[in-house]
Every structure is written in structure tokens, then in C-alpha cells.
Design a protein around this motif. Structure first.
Motif, PDB file in Angstrom:
ATOM      1  N   CYS A 165       0.803  -1.237   0.000  1.00  0.00           N
ATOM      2  CA  CYS A 165       0.000   0.000   0.000  1.00  0.00           C
ATOM      3  C   CYS A 165       0.833   1.283   0.000  1.00  0.00           C
ATOM      4  CB  CYS A 165      -0.988   0.038   1.161  1.00  0.00           C
ATOM      5  SG  CYS A 165      -1.399  -1.523   1.882  1.00  0.00           S
TER       6      CYS A 165
ATOM      7  N   ASP B 211      -2.211  -7.900  -5.475  1.00  0.00           N
ATOM      8  CA  ASP B 211      -2.605  -6.665  -4.804  1.00  0.00           C
ATOM      9  C   ASP B 211      -3.094  -5.593  -5.777  1.00  0.00           C
ATOM     10  OD1 ASP B 211      -3.017  -5.311  -2.512  1.00  0.00           O
ATOM     11  OD2 ASP B 211      -0.923  -5.164  -1.900  1.00  0.00           O
TER      12      ASP B 211
ATOM     13  N   HIS C 257      -4.815  -1.286  -5.379  1.00  0.00           N
ATOM     14  CA  HIS C 257      -5.438  -0.223  -4.593  1.00  0.00           C
ATOM     15  C   HIS C 257      -6.256   0.636  -5.521  1.00  0.00           C
ATOM     16  CE1 HIS C 257      -2.173  -1.674  -2.054  1.00  0.00           C
ATOM     17  NE2 HIS C 257      -3.046  -1.457  -1.089  1.00  0.00           N
TER      18      HIS C 257
ATOM     19  N   HIS D 198      -8.455  -1.535  -0.651  1.00  0.00           N
ATOM     20  CA  HIS D 198      -7.368  -2.521  -0.769  1.00  0.00           C
ATOM     21  C   HIS D 198      -8.037  -3.841  -1.119  1.00  0.00           C
ATOM     22  CE1 HIS D 198      -4.638  -0.171   2.106  1.00  0.00           C
ATOM     23  NE2 HIS D 198      -5.811   0.372   2.291  1.00  0.00           N
TER      24      HIS D 198
HETATM   25 ZN   LIG Z   1      -3.154  -2.341   0.758  1.00  0.00          ZN
END
Ligand SMILES: [Zn+2]
Ligand SMILES: [Zn+2]
Length: 593
Positions: A286, A335, A337, A468
Motif C-alpha cells: 500500500c 494486490d 489499490h 485494498h
Molecule cells: Zn493495501
């Protein structure tokens, strides 16, 4: 209700285990005995026990005897009676048992501070120190729904400086049928254990010189990873994500901004001193992504901005807690965002849920559940960022998304993350074992900490929300799950080796090489066996490695201008032309069936 009831059954059975053991082996010191997920256990000290086969020690083959005693005693049990006692009374009752005396001392301390009282529970003449949680009538417990499974050593209160106790484990379910189903599932899980199959199928390995918890992906694992990443990239591209790349480490200053330091420091690798600064291996992607958002002015026209990366993270896990691929120290995460406005949040979150469902369908995951973890009003400004309206709003939007997507979900009060509600995703493998896949979070605090802003239509500076998400979890956790889910029989598109080409004799080598070359040109992971091994051995080798298709080429096939196709699961599919086989494989791979 049912969950609470089975917990009461298990807790009651822990009492029954203690009563039976002390009846058979007087002098046994009882310590603690809770209910657990599949049954119960009780930790006991046998040092001064009499009647055991070996003095001062319980052996596993004495468990049937205890189990028999439990069934006998259970017939005499009804309801528990309960009594609050003074510290002196409790100490007199448990005199000589230093473990119970230690517990009594602690409860007495809590009682002084206004906490719980010292209480004793009695049933069928057996009394134990307990705070309650039993079935109303023990005679309703199914005597065939439980069994003692095994024993293990356990330090008193888990501390290695304390005496070693004997932990007796029991399995317990509502009925005999449920107990048997559980045991069958455990047997199957053992066969499908990702550590065992991972080795047999050469998917991953660990090496002491690399370090514990740092998996090495062997070529077969590498192939699975490539396919998962291709799936993710293709899907995310369709959903208008953009791919970024970030370094594996960063300076402490960034982690102070993100709050990882000091709050998350225990989960991070220790820092490296370098050029007068401190660098940390990244434990999460992040902060790096926030820095990418911060690079250059953003306007409302740039939102939603969806940044994706299969990022590698490093986390400190205690060596005793490492477990195959399920608990590791390095991991690659699916991942991304998503930075968006409040108005865009509902659609963006809904699309994340849709993506999950799309993946579940591809992997044949039929059973799943999401858990919406929320804030609590009392803890606003303490455990939770003090934005009451934003909490209410995002929680209800998340709930609406889950309802709209028809996803089964539960809600948990006071379980949210500090900076927003979160959604935990639970999935069940083909044999019914539960896995925690990933956590999605709504974040309305950290973008502010990083000073992330965009210029809105009216020219004002606003802070975006951040979602997220990691639907495919980490490669480690997800492949660990898939190995069990498929029992190593990966579908064609995901199989490390997709096709095994087997010429029967040397006279068939040229034709086999030709077919093999065609497959490789089409990016199909084929291998060819040109060894002097017999034809049967070659075919078996492919079966052992769970290769989905074997193409066999013998003289009869060549005379007919065809090849013979065998499928791992369906057996011999007969003769086909090489062109037809290739077309079939290409189609199956493309559709990921
Ligand atoms: Zn994250
Ligand atoms: Zn109890």
C-alpha cells in the motif's frame, strides 16, 4: 445457536474427560481444559498419578480405557450445579494442585478489580473450577459423537520454562455421522496435504541456506504462477486496472507516515542501516502505491485510479509458526489499490465482489462466505478513526454490494480495521476444509496521512477513498489451497505439464517430435519422452505427475495417420488426427475449463 450448542457439548466433554481420568488414575493433577474447533482437550500432570501403565506417565494406548470410562460416567450425568466460593474455600478445595492455585490467584485478582467471581461447577459428583458454558443436560450428549484422538506434550500455559504436561485431545460432534464425516475429511486432507503433494509434484521447496519460510518455486510452481498472473492481468485489464512496479524495500520515513512504524513493526523484518538511513523490506504494498498516486497532480478526471501489482512482501513470522505455504516469510500478493471518490465507491466495490465471483467460478469454488467487519460507536476515536458518518455510509454501501451480488455474508460488530470496514473472505476446498483467502479493506484514513488529494470539479482539494483488495490472495496461500482443492490434479490450463508425448518405439520418434514441436510453438507446456523406457513405464510416469493429457504414437496410429489421446481423468479417448488433438487442447486451455 448450533455453534454455541456444540461448544457447550465440547466444553462439557472436557469436564467428562477430567472426571474419568482422575477416577481411573487418582493423583492426576488437572490444569486447564477448553473446547476447541473440532472437540476439546485437557492438560493434565500425571507425575503423581497412580494406575497408569508407566509410573508418572500416560501413554496413548490408555486412551480407549479413558474413553470407555467417559461413556460409563456420562450415563450418570445430568445438569451442572454452580457455586460461587471465596478464595480461601477454593484454595482449600484444590490444595496440592499448584496449577489450579495459580488460576485461583489470578481470578481472585480480577474479582478484586470488579471482574469475574471464583466459581465451581459440579456434575455427577465431579467438581471443577470453571466459569460456565455447559449443556443443560449432559444425558442428551450423543455418546458416539465423541472419541479421544491422541495425546501430546504441552507446557503449562504455553511457556517452555514451565513444567511439561500431557494434553489429551478429543474429537466431538453432534452425532456419530458428523464425527465420521470429519474423520474422512481429515484422511483426505492428509492425502491432499499441500506440503506432501508439493514435494511429490515438484512444485516448491525450502532450503536452509535460503532461509525458513522463504519458498523456492520450482519450474512446476513457476508455471502455475505464470498462469495465475496471466489470469489476474487479463481480468484486471478488462476492469481497467493499471499495472505498476515498486521496489522491495523503502525508508523508515515512509513507514512512519503509513503508521506501519511503530504499530506493525513486530511483523516486519528488522531494518538495514544504509547511507545513514534505515531501510525496511516491505510488509505491504500500500504505501508504495500511495506514493505512486502522489506522483503528479490528480484531478477528479483521474479517478477511479486502480493500481495493480503482484507485489512481493516480507513479514516476520516466528519460526515455530511457519507452516508450508500457508505461513511464510515472503509472499507475492495479487494486490491492487483503488482510489475513488465517495460517489464512485459503490460501483468500485461492487466490481471487486464481481471479480471474486468470476474467479470462484473458474476455480470451481462453490462454497464461500464473506464477513463484513464493522466499527462500534463506543470505540470511535479510540479503536476506530472518528468519522461516524463515513463509517455508516461505507458500511451500508458494502452491505448493499454484498446483497446485490447475492454473496452469503455475516456481519461482525467492533471488528473493523482502524481506518475502515473490512471484508474477510472464507472459501471451502472440494473436501470441505475452510481457508481464509484474503481481506479487503476500505480505507479512509491513510490517504489523508499521505496527503493524497485530487482537484474536484469546483477546484477544491479532496482526499480520495482507497479500497485494498487481493482476490487471488498470495501465490503461496492460493496455490497451497489449490493443491488441496484439486488434489494435485490441476485443470489443463493450470497444469505445470499439460501434455506428455509418448512415442511407443524408435520408429515413431520423428512423428512424435513433430507433434511435440507443434504444441510447444502454441505455448503448450508439453514434454516428450524419447528415453529407451518401455511404453507402459512412460505412460505411468505421466500419470504419476498428474499430467492431464498423454499423446501416444505407435505404428498403428501412424498407419491410420492419427495419434491416440489419453486423459488423466477420463482414460483412453481413442484415435484422433494430430490437428484435432491440438485444436481441442488449445480450446480447452483458452476457456480454462
Ligand atoms: Zn493495501
Ligand atoms: Zn466448565
Amino acid at each position: 445457536m448450533k455453534k454455541e450448542h456444540i461448544e457447550h457439548v465440547r466444553h462439557t466433554l472436557a469436564h467428562l474427560l477430567a472426571a474419568s481420568t482422575t477416577t481411573l488414575f487418582p493423583g492426576t493433577k488437572l490444569t486447564l481444559g477448553p473446547a476447541v474447533d473440532n472437540g476439546f482437550y485437557y492438560d493434565m500432570d500425571f507425575t503423581h498419578a497412580t494406575g497408569t501403565q508407566q509410573p508418572g506417565k500416560l501413554s496413548e494406548d490408555e486412551l480407549p480405557k479413558i474413553e470407555k470410562e467417559m461413556r460409563k460416567i456420562l450415563k450418570t450425568w445430568k445438569g451442572f450445579s454452580h457455586k460461587e466460593v471465596t478464595r480461601a474455600e477454593a484454595e482449600a478445595f484444590f490444595a496440592g494442585n499448584e496449577y489450579k492455585l495459580e488460576l485461583i490467584k489470578e481470578i481472585a485478582q480480577r474479582e478484586k478489580e470488579g471482574g469475574e467471581k471464583i466459581s465451581l461447577y459440579t456434575v455427577g459428583g465431579f467438581t471443577d473450577l470453571c466459569r460456565g458454558g455447559h449443556v443443560e443436560d449432559a444425558s442428551n450428549i450423543d455418546a458416539d459423537g465423541f472419541k479421544l484422538s491422541h495425546i501430546a506434550g504441552a507446557y503449562w500455559r504455553g511457556n517452555e520454562n514451565n513444567p511439561m504436561l500431557t494434553r489429551v485431545y478429543g474429537l466431538a460432534f453432534e452425532s456419530k455421522a458428523e464425527l465420521e464425516a470429519y474423520e474422512v475429511q481429515q484422511e483426505e486432507a492428509k492425502k491432499r496435504d499441500h506440503r506432501k503433494l508439493g514435494k511429490e509434484l515438484a512444485i516448491f521447496d525450502f532450503d536452509n541456506d535460503v532461509g525458513p519460510g522463504l519458498p523456492l518455486w520450482l519450474p512446476s510452481g513457476g508455471a502455475i504462477i505464470e498462469e495465475l498472473e496471466n489470469l489476474a492481468k487479463e481480468t484486471e485489464f478488462a476492469y481497467e486496472y493499471e499495472r505498476v512496479r515498486t521496489p522491495h524495500l523503502a525508508k523508515d520515513t515512509m513507514y512512519k507516515t503509513s503508521g506501519h512504524l511503530p504499530y506493525y513493526e513486530d511483523s516486519m523484518f528488522p531494518p538495514m542501516e544504509y547511507e545513514g538511513g534505515k531501510y525496511y523490506l516491505k510488509a505491504m504494498n500500500c504505501p508504495h502505491h500511495h506514493k505512486i498516486f502522489a506522483s503528479g497532480q490528480k484531478s477528479y478526471k483521474d479517478l477511479p485510479l486502480r493500481l495493480a501489482e503482484y507485489g512481493t512482501c516480507y513479514r516476520h513470522e516466528k519460526s515455530g509458526e511457519l507452516f508450508g505455504l500457508m505461513r511464510v516469510r515472503s509472499m507475492q500478493m495479487n494486490d491492487a489499490h483503488i482510489y475513488c471518490t465517495e460517489e464512485q465507491f459503490f460501483d468500485e466495490f461492487k466490481k471487486v465482489i464481481d471479480m471474486y465471483l468470476y474467479y470462484f467460478n473458474i476455480f470451481g469454488i462453490d462454497k464461500y462466505q464473506m464477513r463484513l467487519s464493522k466499527h462500534s460507536k463506543e470505540n470511535l476515536g479510540k479503536k476506530y478513526i472518528n468519522e461516524p458518518e463515513l463509517w455508516e455510509k461505507t458500511e451500508s454501501m458494502v452491505r448493499e454490494c454484498l446483497v446485490a451480488a447475492k454473496v452469503p455474508f455475516v456481519e461482525a460488530e467492533n471488528e473493523g480495521a482502524f481506518y475502515g470496514p473490512k471484508i474477510d473472505v472464507q472459501i471451502w476446498s472440494a473436501i470441505g476444509r475452510e481457508f481464509t483467502l484474503a481481506t479487503n479493506q476500505v480505507d479512509f484514513a491513510v490517504p489523508g496521512r499521505f496527503g493524497l488529494t485530487y482537484t474536484d470539479k469546483d477546484g477544491s482539494q479532496k482526499t480520495p477513498l482507497c479500497i485494498h483488495r487481493a482476490p487471488l490472495s498470495t501465490h503461496e496461500r492460493f496455490i497451497g489451497f489449490l493443491i488441496e482443492h484439486y488434489a494435485g490434479n490441476f485443470p489443463l490450463w493450470l497444469a505445470p505439464e499439460q501434455v506428455h508425448v509418448v512415442p511407443v518405439k524408435e520408429s515413431n520418434f520423428d512423428k512424435a517430435k513433430e507433434v511435440y514441436a507443434t504444441l510447444r510453438k502454441l505455448q503448450i507446456r508439453a514434454k516428450i519422452d524419447l528415453s529407451g523406457d518401455g511404453f507402459g513405464k512412460k505412460v505411468r510416469a505421466a500419470k504419476n505427475m498428474k499430467v492431464p493429457y498423454t499423446i501416444i504414437i505407435g505404428d498403428k496410429d501412424m498407419e491410420a495417420g492419427k495419434v491416440t489421446l489419453e486423459n488423466r481423468d477420463k482414460g483412453n479417448l481413442g484415435q484422433m488426427t494430430a490437428e484435432d488433438v491440438v485444436a481441442k487442447l488449445v480450446e480447452e486451455i483458452k476457456t480454462r475449463i
